[in-house]
Write a protein that holds these residues in place. Structure first.
Motif, mmCIF file in Angstrom:
data_model
loop_
_atom_site.group_PDB
_atom_site.id
_atom_site.type_symbol
_atom_site.label_atom_id
_atom_site.label_comp_id
_atom_site.label_asym_id
_atom_site.label_seq_id
_atom_site.Cartn_x
_atom_site.Cartn_y
_atom_site.Cartn_z
ATOM 1 N N SER A 90 0.861 -1.232 0.098
ATOM 2 C CA SER A 90 0.042 -0.033 0.096
ATOM 3 C C SER A 90 0.971 1.217 0.136
ATOM 4 N N PRO A 91 0.918 2.084 -1.035
ATOM 5 C CA PRO A 91 1.697 3.258 -1.110
ATOM 6 C C PRO A 91 1.305 4.269 0.015
ATOM 7 N N GLN A 92 -0.206 4.302 0.338
ATOM 8 C CA GLN A 92 -0.544 5.041 1.415
ATOM 9 C C GLN A 92 0.157 4.928 2.791
ATOM 10 N N ALA A 93 0.041 3.308 2.937
ATOM 11 C CA ALA A 93 0.534 3.015 4.404
ATOM 12 C C ALA A 93 1.998 2.981 4.148
ATOM 13 N N ASP B 237 -1.504 -6.922 5.199
ATOM 14 C CA ASP B 237 -1.755 -8.279 5.126
ATOM 15 C C ASP B 237 -3.524 -8.253 5.125
ATOM 16 N N ALA B 238 -3.729 -9.164 4.360
ATOM 17 C CA ALA B 238 -5.459 -9.082 3.720
ATOM 18 C C ALA B 238 -5.962 -10.675 3.723
ATOM 19 N N PRO B 239 -7.460 -11.070 3.919
ATOM 20 C CA PRO B 239 -7.818 -12.280 3.267
ATOM 21 C C PRO B 239 -7.631 -12.255 1.814
ATOM 22 N N ARG B 240 -7.398 -13.638 1.297
ATOM 23 C CA ARG B 240 -7.094 -13.869 0.052
ATOM 24 C C ARG B 240 -8.388 -13.699 -0.916
ATOM 25 N N PHE B 241 -9.444 -13.791 -0.299
ATOM 26 C CA PHE B 241 -10.795 -13.381 -0.779
ATOM 27 C C PHE B 241 -11.442 -12.512 0.070
ATOM 28 N N ALA B 242 -12.114 -11.365 -0.488
ATOM 29 C CA ALA B 242 -12.811 -10.408 0.290
ATOM 30 C C ALA B 242 -13.913 -10.020 -0.578
ATOM 31 N N ARG B 243 -15.221 -9.893 -0.021
ATOM 32 C CA ARG B 243 -16.287 -9.207 -0.740
ATOM 33 C C ARG B 243 -16.676 -7.872 -0.232
ATOM 34 N N ALA B 244 -16.656 -7.341 -1.464
ATOM 35 C CA ALA B 244 -16.817 -5.738 -1.437
ATOM 36 C C ALA B 244 -18.285 -5.546 -1.744
ATOM 37 N N ARG B 245 -19.026 -4.733 -1.014
ATOM 38 C CA ARG B 245 -20.423 -4.617 -1.405
ATOM 39 C C ARG B 245 -20.525 -3.496 -2.539
ATOM 40 N N PHE B 246 -19.669 -2.778 -2.964
ATOM 41 C CA PHE B 246 -19.551 -1.832 -4.029
ATOM 42 C C PHE B 246 -18.306 -1.953 -5.096
ATOM 43 N N GLY B 247 -18.733 -1.663 -6.392
ATOM 44 C CA GLY B 247 -17.744 -1.786 -7.300
ATOM 45 C C GLY B 247 -17.156 -0.414 -7.882
ATOM 46 N N ILE C 141 -10.604 -0.062 -4.493
ATOM 47 C CA ILE C 141 -10.984 -0.666 -3.267
ATOM 48 C C ILE C 141 -9.766 -1.237 -2.783
ATOM 49 N N ASP C 142 -9.582 -1.313 -1.634
ATOM 50 C CA ASP C 142 -8.669 -2.075 -0.570
ATOM 51 C C ASP C 142 -9.431 -2.990 0.224
ATOM 52 N N PRO C 143 -8.942 -4.407 -0.029
ATOM 53 C CA PRO C 143 -9.916 -5.366 0.695
ATOM 54 C C PRO C 143 -9.739 -5.367 2.292
ATOM 55 N N VAL C 144 -9.156 -4.441 2.832
ATOM 56 C CA VAL C 144 -9.020 -4.274 4.156
ATOM 57 C C VAL C 144 -8.313 -2.871 4.328
ATOM 58 N N ASN D 210 -4.346 2.189 4.737
ATOM 59 C CA ASN D 210 -3.818 3.711 4.761
ATOM 60 C C ASN D 210 -2.789 3.675 5.797
ATOM 61 N N SER D 211 -2.363 5.024 6.073
ATOM 62 C CA SER D 211 -1.501 5.373 7.420
ATOM 63 C C SER D 211 -2.031 5.109 8.885
#
Length: 126
Positions: free
Chosen positions: A8-11, A16-26, A45-48, A51-52
């Motif tokens: 993450s450039p922002q962070a 670390d994130a789940p391999r699969f995530a469900r986003a409500r919006f696209g 969209i970031d799965p988790v 940011n900083s």
């Protein structure tokens, strides 16, 4: 649950994130913040949370969202200005009924608003 990581450039670090995530919006969806008076179009969209730490800690503890949910990058607008917003999924509602988003960068990333959502420009896809 399987985990993966991404930079993450922002962070400024791997996240670390789940391999699969469900986003409500696209990408291209128009959304509104549940609490604050602004709306925007999703452009990433970031799965988790990705940011900083300073950004996260600046949110009052009593309303600080969980890190383990999708976070959306928005081309946002309110009654006074346009800006980029970073918002947790729990704080967003669909808002395409209110029409297109008036942000100067929308035309760089998206085709015309079709009444429901924006379509990403072909030059922006891979």
């Amino acid at each position: 649950m399987e985990r993966a990581s991404f930079f993450s450039p922002q962070a400024g670090r791997d996240i670390d994130a789940p391999r699969f995530a469900r986003a409500r919006f696209g990408i291209g969806d128009v959304v509104r913040h549940k609490v604050f008076d602004f709306r925007g179009v999703v452009f990433d969209i970031d799965p988790v949370f990705a940011n900083s730490e300073e950004w996260y800690e600046a949110i009052p503890k009593e309303v600080r969202p969980s890190r383990e949910q999708p976070f959306y990058h928005l081309l946002a607008e309110n009654g006074e200005t346009n800006y980029i917003a970073y918002v947790s999924q729990q704080n967003l509602l669909a808002d395409s009924d209110a029409g297109p988003v008036d942000h100067p960068n929308v035309a760089e990333l998206f085709e015309e608003f079709d009444g429901a959502r924006y379509r990403l420009r072909r030059s922006m896809t891979h």
